[in-house]
Design an enzyme around this catalytic site. Sequence first.
Site, short mmCIF file in Angstrom:
data_model
loop_
_atom_site.label_atom_id
_atom_site.label_comp_id
_atom_site.label_asym_id
_atom_site.label_seq_id
_atom_site.Cartn_x
_atom_site.Cartn_y
_atom_site.Cartn_z
N ARG A 264 -9.59 -16.32 -19.95
CA ARG A 264 -10.65 -16.00 -18.98
C ARG A 264 -12.04 -16.04 -19.59
O ARG A 264 -13.02 -16.35 -18.92
CB ARG A 264 -10.41 -14.60 -18.40
CG ARG A 264 -9.12 -14.46 -17.64
CD ARG A 264 -8.93 -13.00 -17.23
NE ARG A 264 -10.13 -12.51 -16.57
CZ ARG A 264 -10.40 -12.66 -15.29
NH1 ARG A 264 -9.55 -13.26 -14.52
NH2 ARG A 264 -11.52 -12.20 -14.77
N CYS B 176 -5.09 -11.59 -13.24
CA CYS B 176 -4.24 -11.61 -14.42
C CYS B 176 -3.12 -10.62 -14.20
O CYS B 176 -3.04 -10.00 -13.14
CB CYS B 176 -5.03 -11.32 -15.68
SG CYS B 176 -5.43 -9.62 -15.89
N ASP C 192 -7.99 -1.43 -23.93
CA ASP C 192 -7.21 -2.33 -24.79
C ASP C 192 -6.33 -1.58 -25.79
O ASP C 192 -5.57 -2.22 -26.53
CB ASP C 192 -8.15 -3.29 -25.54
CG ASP C 192 -8.65 -4.41 -24.65
OD1 ASP C 192 -8.17 -4.53 -23.51
OD2 ASP C 192 -9.53 -5.17 -25.09
N VAL D 45 -10.18 1.78 -16.19
CA VAL D 45 -10.84 0.46 -16.20
C VAL D 45 -10.05 -0.56 -15.39
O VAL D 45 -10.61 -1.28 -14.56
CB VAL D 45 -11.05 -0.02 -17.65
CG1 VAL D 45 -11.76 -1.37 -17.67
CG2 VAL D 45 -11.85 1.00 -18.45
N ARG E 199 -2.49 -14.87 -29.09
CA ARG E 199 -3.84 -15.06 -28.58
C ARG E 199 -4.82 -14.13 -29.28
O ARG E 199 -5.98 -14.48 -29.47
CB ARG E 199 -3.90 -14.74 -27.08
CG ARG E 199 -3.31 -15.80 -26.19
CD ARG E 199 -3.66 -15.53 -24.75
NE ARG E 199 -5.10 -15.30 -24.61
CZ ARG E 199 -5.67 -14.72 -23.56
NH1 ARG E 199 -4.93 -14.31 -22.55
NH2 ARG E 199 -6.97 -14.55 -23.49
C1 UD1 Z 1 -13.39 -7.43 -21.82
C2 UD1 Z 1 -12.38 -7.71 -22.91
C3 UD1 Z 1 -11.01 -7.14 -22.54
C4 UD1 Z 1 -11.13 -5.67 -22.17
C5 UD1 Z 1 -12.21 -5.45 -21.12
C6 UD1 Z 1 -12.48 -3.98 -20.85
C7 UD1 Z 1 -13.18 -9.81 -23.79
C8 UD1 Z 1 -12.98 -11.28 -23.95
N1 UD1 Z 1 -12.28 -9.14 -23.08
O1 UD1 Z 1 -12.93 -8.12 -20.66
O2 UD1 Z 1 -10.15 -7.31 -23.64
O3 UD1 Z 1 -9.90 -5.21 -21.66
O4 UD1 Z 1 -13.46 -6.03 -21.58
O5 UD1 Z 1 -12.84 -3.33 -22.01
O6 UD1 Z 1 -14.12 -9.24 -24.34
N2 UD1 Z 1 -15.60 -6.11 -13.17
C9 UD1 Z 1 -16.04 -6.36 -11.90
N3 UD1 Z 1 -16.76 -7.50 -11.65
C10 UD1 Z 1 -17.07 -8.39 -12.64
C11 UD1 Z 1 -16.61 -8.12 -13.95
C12 UD1 Z 1 -15.88 -6.98 -14.18
O7 UD1 Z 1 -15.79 -5.59 -10.98
O8 UD1 Z 1 -17.73 -9.39 -12.38
C13 UD1 Z 1 -14.83 -4.88 -13.45
C14 UD1 Z 1 -13.40 -5.19 -13.89
O9 UD1 Z 1 -12.52 -5.35 -12.81
C15 UD1 Z 1 -13.07 -3.97 -14.74
C16 UD1 Z 1 -14.42 -3.60 -15.35
O10 UD1 Z 1 -15.40 -4.25 -14.58
O11 UD1 Z 1 -12.65 -2.90 -13.95
C17 UD1 Z 1 -14.57 -4.01 -16.80
O12 UD1 Z 1 -14.35 -5.38 -16.95
P1 UD1 Z 1 -15.12 -6.24 -18.03
O13 UD1 Z 1 -15.83 -5.31 -18.97
O14 UD1 Z 1 -15.90 -7.28 -17.36
O15 UD1 Z 1 -13.92 -6.93 -18.79
P2 UD1 Z 1 -13.93 -8.35 -19.44
O16 UD1 Z 1 -15.28 -8.67 -19.97
O17 UD1 Z 1 -13.27 -9.32 -18.53
#
Ligand code: UD1
Length: 417
Positions: free
Chosen positions: A92, A116, A304, A326, A396
């Site tokens: 992603r 996912c 995580d 989260v 990964r």
């Molecule tokens: C990153 C980490 C992942 C970790 C996660 C939370 C990487 C590559 N991956 O994922 O391992 O589990 O942080 O610590 O760094 N959200 C929204 N809208 C968005 C984006 C996120 O609602 O556009 C929400 C998600 O559903 C979730 C929260 O925000 O509940 C946190 O997600 P986010 O911090 O964005 O996770 P990732 O960056 O995808």
Amino acid sequence: MDSFLIRGPCRLRGEVAVSGAKNAMLPLMAASILTGGLCTLENIPGLRDTRTMMKLLDVLGVSSILEDGILTIDASGVSSFEAPYDLVRTMRASIYVLGPLVARYGRARVSMPGGCAWGPRPVDLHLKGLKALGADIRIDHGYIDARAERLHGTEIVLSVPSVGATVNIIMAAVLADGRTVIENAAREPEITELAMALKTGGADIEGEGTSRITIEGVQEIEPFSHRVIPDRIETGTFAAAAVLTGGAVEIVNCRPDHVLAVIDKLASCGAKIEATESTLRVTGPERPEPVDIGTGFYPAFPTDMQAQMMAVLCLARGSSTIVEHVYPDRFTHVPELRRLGARIHVDGSVAVVTGVDRLEGAPLMATDIRASSALILAGLVAEGESKILRIYHIDRGYECIEDKFVKLGADIRRIKE
Ligand code: UD1
């Protein structure tokens, strides 16, 4: 597909060195696009995600070579602006090329990441942020199509402190006209790393590591060199393994200051933990004490590490409650842990783990990166043989994990199939 065969129980002893952080490396690799030049990243782990990001950069015309943990990226020949579905669906974080491509080249087409194993995982905040900076964004045929003549600084308030959205917005804003302020920004160390690397390339960023990041756009970002921080989740995983197995492990090349919430909970389980600036000595109790945990955004307890901590609590002397704030559905490891004899009840985003006296080896299926490391941990203490299928998930995010566990005294081997 490879699998792991583990024979337990065991007590881990010895020293283990932590590899570079996957989640810090991926944004830095994407950020190289902003420079249009030759960037060098050190302490790069040999992961499947590293290779996936190298492949993606290659598709865009950005060549890279990984040798002895040093990744050299040549971003001078960007010739395509499309991140294809086949790569995005396997990782992603491919969406990280969106911000830099739009900021530097005015266009990007990135396959929309799907859901996912543990939920929908939207990217709306990435898109809102880029739109606020002036990008024209359309979704067509499953792709995000983004265009902009030039981005313009603005104030962006994130409804959730998303790591990914913060990364994409920073990378876009460094080349925008004027000032961007991100409110409720993610505070994870990976964000600080990205800002530090970009600053060595001439970016003007303030407030990284806090909830308010201010970025003054500049005309260009010079190529940068950066050494990637140690992986905090790998650090936490080995610390949890030491506690669960009642072992004594010295974790070196790590940053204990990045895992304070994890250290705190493991100490509450009865572990003895001594930290220096770059090492962590963890001695597990005979049997863990139960603890309650709520995951959250940094510096709170990381989602995580939720699965690995649950593995620890499966053998605790009582009941523990885990609340997943989260990703409320992130419990795919639960049915697998139950197969080993664990007693876990899940209701919505809350899991109650009632410690049992012993776990028994069983065949298991890995479902995502961290869930699979939790299965390894549980397999280490389960009596008899556990076979973990689909370990490509673990490859990964963890470098040579079985070699590291073998060095600590575990009986684990990879079966090539
Ligand atoms: C990153 C980490 C992942 C970790 C996660 C939370 C990487 C590559 N991956 O994922 O391992 O589990 O942080 O610590 O760094 N959200 C929204 N809208 C968005 C984006 C996120 O609602 O556009 C929400 C998600 O559903 C979730 C929260 O925000 O509940 C946190 O997600 P986010 O911090 O964005 O996770 P990732 O960056 O995808």
